[in-house]
Design an enzyme around this catalytic site. Structure first.
Site, PDB file in Angstrom:
ATOM      1  N   LYS A 195      -4.314  29.271 -40.106  1.00  0.00           N
ATOM      2  CA  LYS A 195      -4.793  27.877 -40.057  1.00  0.00           C
ATOM      3  C   LYS A 195      -4.731  27.354 -38.625  1.00  0.00           C
ATOM      4  O   LYS A 195      -3.668  27.049 -38.104  1.00  0.00           O
ATOM      5  CB  LYS A 195      -3.971  26.932 -40.941  1.00  0.00           C
ATOM      6  CG  LYS A 195      -4.680  25.571 -41.036  1.00  0.00           C
ATOM      7  CD  LYS A 195      -3.806  24.410 -41.436  1.00  0.00           C
ATOM      8  CE  LYS A 195      -3.274  23.578 -40.304  1.00  0.00           C
ATOM      9  NZ  LYS A 195      -4.264  22.903 -39.454  1.00  0.00           N
ATOM     10  N   GLU A 271       8.393  28.085 -34.073  1.00  0.00           N
ATOM     11  CA  GLU A 271       8.360  27.861 -32.620  1.00  0.00           C
ATOM     12  C   GLU A 271       8.060  26.385 -32.442  1.00  0.00           C
ATOM     13  O   GLU A 271       6.941  25.946 -32.684  1.00  0.00           O
ATOM     14  CB  GLU A 271       7.219  28.653 -31.977  1.00  0.00           C
ATOM     15  CG  GLU A 271       7.315  30.139 -32.135  1.00  0.00           C
ATOM     16  CD  GLU A 271       8.193  30.760 -31.074  1.00  0.00           C
ATOM     17  OE1 GLU A 271       8.664  30.030 -30.178  1.00  0.00           O
ATOM     18  OE2 GLU A 271       8.425  31.971 -31.164  1.00  0.00           O
ATOM     19  N   GLU A 405      10.240  14.716 -26.662  1.00  0.00           N
ATOM     20  CA  GLU A 405       9.104  15.496 -26.200  1.00  0.00           C
ATOM     21  C   GLU A 405       7.872  14.601 -26.177  1.00  0.00           C
ATOM     22  O   GLU A 405       7.398  14.149 -27.215  1.00  0.00           O
ATOM     23  CB  GLU A 405       8.857  16.688 -27.119  1.00  0.00           C
ATOM     24  CG  GLU A 405       7.687  17.502 -26.627  1.00  0.00           C
ATOM     25  CD  GLU A 405       7.446  18.752 -27.438  1.00  0.00           C
ATOM     26  OE1 GLU A 405       7.213  18.634 -28.638  1.00  0.00           O
ATOM     27  OE2 GLU A 405       7.490  19.849 -26.844  1.00  0.00           O
TER      28      GLU A 405
HETATM   29  P1  NAP Z   1       1.868  19.663 -35.201  1.00  0.00           P
HETATM   30  O1  NAP Z   1       1.344  18.380 -35.659  1.00  0.00           O
HETATM   31  O2  NAP Z   1       3.249  20.047 -35.510  1.00  0.00           O
HETATM   32  O3  NAP Z   1       0.832  20.744 -35.751  1.00  0.00           O
HETATM   33  C1  NAP Z   1       0.952  22.120 -35.644  1.00  0.00           C
HETATM   34  C2  NAP Z   1       0.187  22.744 -36.784  1.00  0.00           C
HETATM   35  O4  NAP Z   1       0.808  22.421 -38.029  1.00  0.00           O
HETATM   36  C3  NAP Z   1      -1.241  22.245 -36.904  1.00  0.00           C
HETATM   37  O5  NAP Z   1      -2.063  23.289 -37.350  1.00  0.00           O
HETATM   38  C4  NAP Z   1      -1.077  21.180 -37.949  1.00  0.00           C
HETATM   39  O6  NAP Z   1      -2.256  20.768 -38.571  1.00  0.00           O
HETATM   40  C5  NAP Z   1      -0.124  21.816 -38.901  1.00  0.00           C
HETATM   41  N1  NAP Z   1       0.543  20.879 -39.804  1.00  0.00           N
HETATM   42  C6  NAP Z   1       0.723  19.535 -39.677  1.00  0.00           C
HETATM   43  N2  NAP Z   1       1.373  19.034 -40.744  1.00  0.00           N
HETATM   44  C7  NAP Z   1       1.614  20.077 -41.574  1.00  0.00           C
HETATM   45  C8  NAP Z   1       2.253  20.205 -42.844  1.00  0.00           C
HETATM   46  N3  NAP Z   1       2.779  19.167 -43.485  1.00  0.00           N
HETATM   47  N4  NAP Z   1       2.338  21.426 -43.403  1.00  0.00           N
HETATM   48  C9  NAP Z   1       1.822  22.511 -42.773  1.00  0.00           C
HETATM   49  N5  NAP Z   1       1.199  22.445 -41.593  1.00  0.00           N
HETATM   50  C10 NAP Z   1       1.090  21.248 -40.978  1.00  0.00           C
HETATM   51  O7  NAP Z   1       1.790  19.812 -33.657  1.00  0.00           O
HETATM   52  P2  NAP Z   1       0.559  19.477 -32.756  1.00  0.00           P
HETATM   53  O8  NAP Z   1       0.374  18.013 -32.777  1.00  0.00           O
HETATM   54  O9  NAP Z   1      -0.584  20.304 -33.141  1.00  0.00           O
HETATM   55  O10 NAP Z   1       1.097  20.009 -31.324  1.00  0.00           O
HETATM   56  C11 NAP Z   1       2.000  19.282 -30.538  1.00  0.00           C
HETATM   57  C12 NAP Z   1       3.443  19.636 -30.852  1.00  0.00           C
HETATM   58  O11 NAP Z   1       3.588  21.033 -31.081  1.00  0.00           O
HETATM   59  C13 NAP Z   1       4.391  19.331 -29.743  1.00  0.00           C
HETATM   60  O12 NAP Z   1       5.528  18.680 -30.234  1.00  0.00           O
HETATM   61  C14 NAP Z   1       4.784  20.678 -29.147  1.00  0.00           C
HETATM   62  O13 NAP Z   1       6.048  20.786 -28.644  1.00  0.00           O
HETATM   63  C15 NAP Z   1       4.649  21.583 -30.277  1.00  0.00           C
HETATM   64  N6  NAP Z   1       4.292  22.915 -29.778  1.00  0.00           N
HETATM   65  C16 NAP Z   1       5.250  23.892 -29.748  1.00  0.00           C
HETATM   66  C17 NAP Z   1       4.944  25.157 -29.278  1.00  0.00           C
HETATM   67  C18 NAP Z   1       5.957  26.253 -29.223  1.00  0.00           C
HETATM   68  O14 NAP Z   1       5.603  27.394 -28.968  1.00  0.00           O
HETATM   69  N7  NAP Z   1       7.212  26.002 -29.444  1.00  0.00           N
HETATM   70  C19 NAP Z   1       3.649  25.431 -28.854  1.00  0.00           C
HETATM   71  C20 NAP Z   1       2.711  24.417 -28.887  1.00  0.00           C
HETATM   72  C21 NAP Z   1       3.045  23.167 -29.358  1.00  0.00           C
HETATM   73  P3  NAP Z   1      -3.079  19.568 -37.857  1.00  0.00           P
HETATM   74  O15 NAP Z   1      -3.756  20.201 -36.735  1.00  0.00           O
HETATM   75  O16 NAP Z   1      -3.990  19.042 -38.845  1.00  0.00           O
HETATM   76  O17 NAP Z   1      -2.063  18.534 -37.431  1.00  0.00           O
END
Ligand code: NAP
Ligand code: MG
Length: 501
Positions: A195, A271, A405
């Site tokens: 996804k 992660e 963050e």
């Molecule tokens: P996110 O909202 O956590 O989303 C990550 C993924 O999870 C997306 O595909 C998202 O779908 C999905 N998702 C959201 N809610 C979910 C749920 N209830 N159940 C299952 N999946 C769900 O993060 P983001 O906004 O895309 O990215 C920013 C954040 O990610 C930052 O806080 C950053 O630190 C973190 N990040 C961490 C890493 C790492 O390697 N540690 C790498 C990149 C980013 P949607 O796209 O529809 O929201």
């Protein structure tokens, strides 16, 4: 009204891909509409205009994909394939990524906004390298024979796939994250549901086409586009999915863990976010430390989980470093990813920019002092979501600016005086993803690397990754190690066999 810029010459392949009409889901080797016919729109973050219509997968589509993946796991050609043959498929997919690198880079820049040079020289070839690195491992998945103290017994282990695995990824490195997860999962013999983030599905979908072209059997890679809810939630709560590997925010990581606990106790690896410390000692090569600290925080316009957002500078060189940082910040070019010589692209979405500006506006109230940036960029950039390098000086680690963050181009700089203070402050957030240290004293570098609670430590460098080097978080930055040999553990399980002789 289209988000495809008219002043940019895109390859024919990119146009063809975008002109095919609404993008579909990949389930069981077929491109299909969502079962309820739903779609959603994606936007070009450089101009805020619509880019593509994408199928919105619901729980029923996740059911269908999980069933296709199960069938591929237990019955199809994949289930009978040798590791060597899986390796060949992965290698071929890596090659195809390189053959289509121009087009993939353009799609990534349209979707995510990052400079085309970065997509073309960074994300796309790194993704190819990942498939090639794990292609090698596919034929080297060994168990062990284990001497036991019970007589007349022979014990050995087998390394087996987890089964059907869900891969949920964010928008900051769309193709690369897909590769980080798919390559080791497939090398071990799992079948997958991928996804992509709702903001950036295009390169994952194109990768799905290339996987079919490479000869990947139906059902081995299924691609489900859609938002966190319902699509992601249907994966993380699914009873027939054996494992979920997630990269994203700590908040959503928590939700995924809960969903796993409340469904089938599927294995998970997370992660998550970061608030990484970066340290400049007075004895550092200051010129490279200043540049390094700049890019540690601002590359990908600050939208990197490992971003070195908390910079600690030894007091005797503090003023000099701050002056240098402000100068470098003023010299970088922020703009659309297709523009010439652009260093930093837009923030992924208007919503994300608003979130970042919330932190910036709060920090501007004091006691932190704004030294650079801090204002949304207007003029020619007003249509997109643009913010340049923003630097605050502070001496209070309890500020939201320093603890949370922000996931944008916002750096918090503070002076430090002694070792114990430094180590305590470096470790004073809930995160532990990465850290950096700049010094010419080898022993200081090693001592800091040992003292900091972080999954990766860079010395006189920052933000380096390699398919062979393990990567993951301490504390609330998650658990499990991706990349390198360790990622094979993430996607496999050991079976212990006892033979009575
Ligand atoms: P996110 O909202 O956590 O989303 C990550 C993924 O999870 C997306 O595909 C998202 O779908 C999905 N998702 C959201 N809610 C979910 C749920 N209830 N159940 C299952 N999946 C769900 O993060 P983001 O906004 O895309 O990215 C920013 C954040 O990610 C930052 O806080 C950053 O630190 C973190 N990040 C961490 C890493 C790492 O390697 N540690 C790498 C990149 C980013 P949607 O796209 O529809 O929201
Ligand atoms: Mg999100």
């Amino acid at each position: 009204m289209t988000g495809i810029p008219t002043d940019v010459e895109l390859t024919k392949a990119t146009h063809t891909f975008l002109d095919q009409g609404p993008k579909r889901l990949l389930i069981g080797g077929e491109w299909v509409e969502a079962s309820q016919g739903g779609t959603f729109e994606t936007f070009n973050p450089a101009n805020g205009r619509p880019l593509a219509q994408i199928a919105l997968a619901t729980a029923a589509d996740v059911d269908a994909a999980a069933a296709a993946a199960r069938q591929a796991l237990t019955e199809g050609p994949w289930s009978k394939m040798s590791g060597a043959d899986r390796g060949e498929l992965l290698w071929k997919l890596g090659e195809l990524i390189l053959v289509h690198a121009d087009e993939l880079a353009e799609l990534e820049t349209l979707d995510n906004g990052k400079p085309l040079r970065v997509s073309r020289r960074g994300d796309v070839p790194f993704a190819a390298k990942h498939f090639k690195y794990y292609a090698g491992w596919a034929s080297k998945l060994e168990g062990a024979s284990i001497p036991v103290s019970i007589p007349d017994k022979f014990v050995y282990t087998l390394r087996e796939p987890m089964g059907v695995v869900g891969l949920i990824i964010p928008w900051n490195f769309p193709l690369l994250m897909a590769a980080w997860k798919l390559a080791p999962a497939l090398a071990v013999g799992n079948t997958t549901l991928l996804k992509p983030a709702e903001e950036t599905p295009l390169t994952a979908l194109r990768l799905g086409e290339l996987a079919i072209e490479a000869g990947m059997p139906p059902g081995v890679i299924n691609i489900l586009t859609g938002p966190g809810t319902p699509t992601g939630a249907a994966i993380s709560g699914h009873m027939q999915i054996d494992k979920v590997s997630f990269t994203g925010s700590t908040e959503v990581g928590r939700v995924i863990m809960q969903a796993a606990a409340e469904s089938n106790l599927k294995k998970i690896s997370l992660e998550l976010g970061g608030k990484s410390p970066n340290v400049i000692f007075a004895d550092a090569d200051l010129e490279s430390a200043i540049k390094g600290a700049h890019w540690a925080c601002f590359s990908s316009t600050g939208q990197e989980c490992t971003a070195g957002t908390r910079l600690f500078v030894e007091r005797s060189v503090y003023d000099q470093v701050v002056e240098g940082l402000v100068e470098v910040a003023g010299s970088v070019r922020v703009g659309p990813g297709f523009a010439d010589k652009v260093h930093l692209g837009p923030i992924i979405s208007e919503r994300q920019l608003e979130r970042i500006m919330g932190y910036v506006d709060e920090a501007r109230q004091g006691p932190a002092e704004l030294l650079a940036g801090g204002e949304r960029l207007g003029g020619e950039l007003a249509e997109g979501s643009f913010l340049g390098p923003t630097i605050f000086a502070h001496d209070d680690d309890s500020l939201a600016l320093v603890q949370e963050e922000i996931f944008g181009p916002v750096l918090a700089v503070a002076p430090f005086d002694d070792w114990d203070e430094l180590v305590a402050r470096a470790n004073s957030t809930r995160y532990g993803l990465a850290a950096g240290v700049w010094t010419t004293h080898l022993s200081k570098a090693h001592r800091f690397a040992a003292a900091v609670k972080a999954g990766t430590v860079w010395v006189n460098s920052y933000g380096l990754y390699d398919a062979a080097a393990p990567y993951g978080g301490y504390k609330q930055s998650g658990f499990g190690r991706e990349m390198g040999k360790d990622a094979l553990d993430l996607y496999s399980q050991l079976k212990t066999v006892w033979i009575g002789l």
